[in-house]
Design a protein around this motif. Structure first.
Motif, PDB file in Angstrom:
ATOM      1  N   HIS A 135       0.825  -1.171   0.009  1.00  0.00           N
ATOM      2  CA  HIS A 135      -0.012  -0.075  -0.091  1.00  0.00           C
ATOM      3  C   HIS A 135       0.811   1.123   0.118  1.00  0.00           C
ATOM      4  N   ARG A 136       1.643   1.464  -1.247  1.00  0.00           N
ATOM      5  CA  ARG A 136       2.516   2.509  -1.211  1.00  0.00           C
ATOM      6  C   ARG A 136       1.872   4.021  -0.774  1.00  0.00           C
ATOM      7  N   ARG A 137       0.821   4.405  -1.183  1.00  0.00           N
ATOM      8  CA  ARG A 137       0.347   5.334  -1.039  1.00  0.00           C
ATOM      9  C   ARG A 137       0.007   5.698   0.984  1.00  0.00           C
ATOM     10  N   ALA A 138      -0.586   4.665   1.322  1.00  0.00           N
ATOM     11  CA  ALA A 138      -0.730   4.680   2.892  1.00  0.00           C
ATOM     12  C   ALA A 138       0.958   4.520   3.508  1.00  0.00           C
ATOM     13  N   ILE A 139       1.677   3.747   2.978  1.00  0.00           N
ATOM     14  CA  ILE A 139       3.334   3.816   3.553  1.00  0.00           C
ATOM     15  C   ILE A 139       3.777   5.233   3.286  1.00  0.00           C
ATOM     16  N   ARG A 140       3.451   5.777   2.389  1.00  0.00           N
ATOM     17  CA  ARG A 140       4.076   7.281   1.931  1.00  0.00           C
ATOM     18  C   ARG A 140       3.549   8.441   2.839  1.00  0.00           C
ATOM     19  N   ASP A 141       2.229   8.286   3.127  1.00  0.00           N
ATOM     20  CA  ASP A 141       1.780   9.007   3.870  1.00  0.00           C
ATOM     21  C   ASP A 141       1.935   8.832   5.435  1.00  0.00           C
ATOM     22  N   LEU A 142       2.096   7.765   5.856  1.00  0.00           N
ATOM     23  CA  LEU A 142       2.512   7.271   7.152  1.00  0.00           C
ATOM     24  C   LEU A 142       3.990   8.021   7.452  1.00  0.00           C
ATOM     25  N   LEU A 143       4.686   7.665   6.547  1.00  0.00           N
ATOM     26  CA  LEU A 143       6.324   8.511   6.627  1.00  0.00           C
ATOM     27  C   LEU A 143       6.263   9.679   6.630  1.00  0.00           C
ATOM     28  N   LYS A 144       5.198  10.550   5.838  1.00  0.00           N
ATOM     29  CA  LYS A 144       5.414  12.156   5.868  1.00  0.00           C
ATOM     30  C   LYS A 144       4.644  12.668   6.791  1.00  0.00           C
ATOM     31  N   ALA A 145       4.030  11.881   7.632  1.00  0.00           N
ATOM     32  CA  ALA A 145       3.207  12.167   8.821  1.00  0.00           C
ATOM     33  C   ALA A 145       4.121  12.869   9.713  1.00  0.00           C
ATOM     34  N   SER A 146       3.387  14.164  10.491  1.00  0.00           N
ATOM     35  CA  SER A 146       4.170  14.728  11.604  1.00  0.00           C
ATOM     36  C   SER A 146       4.377  14.075  12.727  1.00  0.00           C
ATOM     37  N   SER A 147       3.439  13.057  13.091  1.00  0.00           N
ATOM     38  CA  SER A 147       3.446  12.127  14.024  1.00  0.00           C
ATOM     39  C   SER A 147       4.642  11.269  14.083  1.00  0.00           C
ATOM     40  N   THR A 148       5.054  11.040  12.669  1.00  0.00           N
ATOM     41  CA  THR A 148       6.273   9.995  12.490  1.00  0.00           C
ATOM     42  C   THR A 148       7.369  10.670  12.880  1.00  0.00           C
ATOM     43  N   ARG A 149       7.533  11.886  12.299  1.00  0.00           N
ATOM     44  CA  ARG A 149       8.702  12.552  12.634  1.00  0.00           C
ATOM     45  C   ARG A 149       8.896  12.612  14.398  1.00  0.00           C
ATOM     46  N   ARG A 150       7.810  13.015  14.991  1.00  0.00           N
ATOM     47  CA  ARG A 150       7.792  13.108  16.426  1.00  0.00           C
ATOM     48  C   ARG A 150       8.125  11.897  17.097  1.00  0.00           C
ATOM     49  N   LEU A 151       7.733  10.631  16.552  1.00  0.00           N
ATOM     50  CA  LEU A 151       8.343   9.653  16.990  1.00  0.00           C
ATOM     51  C   LEU A 151       9.704   9.157  16.677  1.00  0.00           C
ATOM     52  N   ILE A 152      10.023   9.303  15.803  1.00  0.00           N
ATOM     53  CA  ILE A 152      11.798   9.462  15.495  1.00  0.00           C
ATOM     54  C   ILE A 152      12.280  10.247  16.171  1.00  0.00           C
ATOM     55  N   GLU A 153      12.021  11.319  16.615  1.00  0.00           N
ATOM     56  CA  GLU A 153      12.780  12.225  17.295  1.00  0.00           C
ATOM     57  C   GLU A 153      12.725  11.684  18.736  1.00  0.00           C
ATOM     58  N   GLU A 154      11.588  11.275  19.329  1.00  0.00           N
ATOM     59  CA  GLU A 154      11.645  10.759  20.658  1.00  0.00           C
ATOM     60  C   GLU A 154      12.261   9.416  20.661  1.00  0.00           C
ATOM     61  N   ARG A 155      12.376   8.469  19.994  1.00  0.00           N
ATOM     62  CA  ARG A 155      13.148   7.268  20.193  1.00  0.00           C
ATOM     63  C   ARG A 155      14.577   7.483  19.837  1.00  0.00           C
ATOM     64  N   THR A 156      14.795   8.483  19.022  1.00  0.00           N
ATOM     65  CA  THR A 156      16.241   8.866  18.948  1.00  0.00           C
ATOM     66  C   THR A 156      16.920   9.400  20.060  1.00  0.00           C
ATOM     67  N   ARG A 157      16.139  10.461  20.823  1.00  0.00           N
ATOM     68  CA  ARG A 157      16.668  10.979  22.015  1.00  0.00           C
ATOM     69  C   ARG A 157      16.665   9.905  23.154  1.00  0.00           C
ATOM     70  N   ALA A 158      15.776   9.018  23.283  1.00  0.00           N
ATOM     71  CA  ALA A 158      15.608   8.031  24.245  1.00  0.00           C
ATOM     72  C   ALA A 158      16.931   7.016  23.992  1.00  0.00           C
ATOM     73  N   ILE A 159      17.292   6.942  22.772  1.00  0.00           N
ATOM     74  CA  ILE A 159      18.510   6.106  22.629  1.00  0.00           C
ATOM     75  C   ILE A 159      19.690   6.779  23.293  1.00  0.00           C
ATOM     76  N   GLU A 160      19.880   8.100  22.612  1.00  0.00           N
ATOM     77  CA  GLU A 160      20.886   8.746  23.186  1.00  0.00           C
ATOM     78  C   GLU A 160      20.923   8.876  24.636  1.00  0.00           C
ATOM     79  N   ALA A 161      19.876   9.070  25.334  1.00  0.00           N
ATOM     80  CA  ALA A 161      19.969   8.833  26.971  1.00  0.00           C
ATOM     81  C   ALA A 161      20.286   7.775  27.620  1.00  0.00           C
TER      82      ALA A 161
END
Length: 89
Positions: free
Chosen positions: A10-36
């Motif tokens: 489902h390319r369109r659904a995958i693309r939309d998920l990857l572009k979503a602002s919530s995905t960016r927030r999740l990536i930032e949250e997990r990256t900072r947790a790994i750093e800590a």
């Protein structure tokens, strides 16, 4: 592949998920947790990591970059791996 079986992503659904602002927030949250976690896992007087978050067009990536307080790449790698393990919650 079995006869009659067709995989359809489902390319369109995958693309939309990857572009979503919530995905960016999740990536930032997990990256900072790994750093800590990596900082906690580092040797005393060590733990100088850098977090790199970037948006390039429609792509977001996050990275924790190695321990600058040690000159031993193996120790830096161990701390990063422990950070990954601890950041998996």
């Amino acid at each position: 592949m079995a006869d009659g079986f067709r995989f359809s992503s489902h390319r369109r659904a995958i693309r939309d998920l990857l572009k979503a602002s919530s995905t960016r927030r999740l990536i930032e949250e997990r990256t900072r947790a790994i750093e800590a976690e990596a900082k906690r896992a580092a040797e005393p007087d060590a733990g100088q990591f850098r977090t790199d978050l970037a948006e390039e067009g429609s792509r977001v990536r996050g990275a924790v970059i190695g321990d600058y307080a040690t000159s031993d790449p193996a120790e830096s790698r161990r701390a990063l791996l422990r950070g990954l393990e601890g950041g998996r919650t």
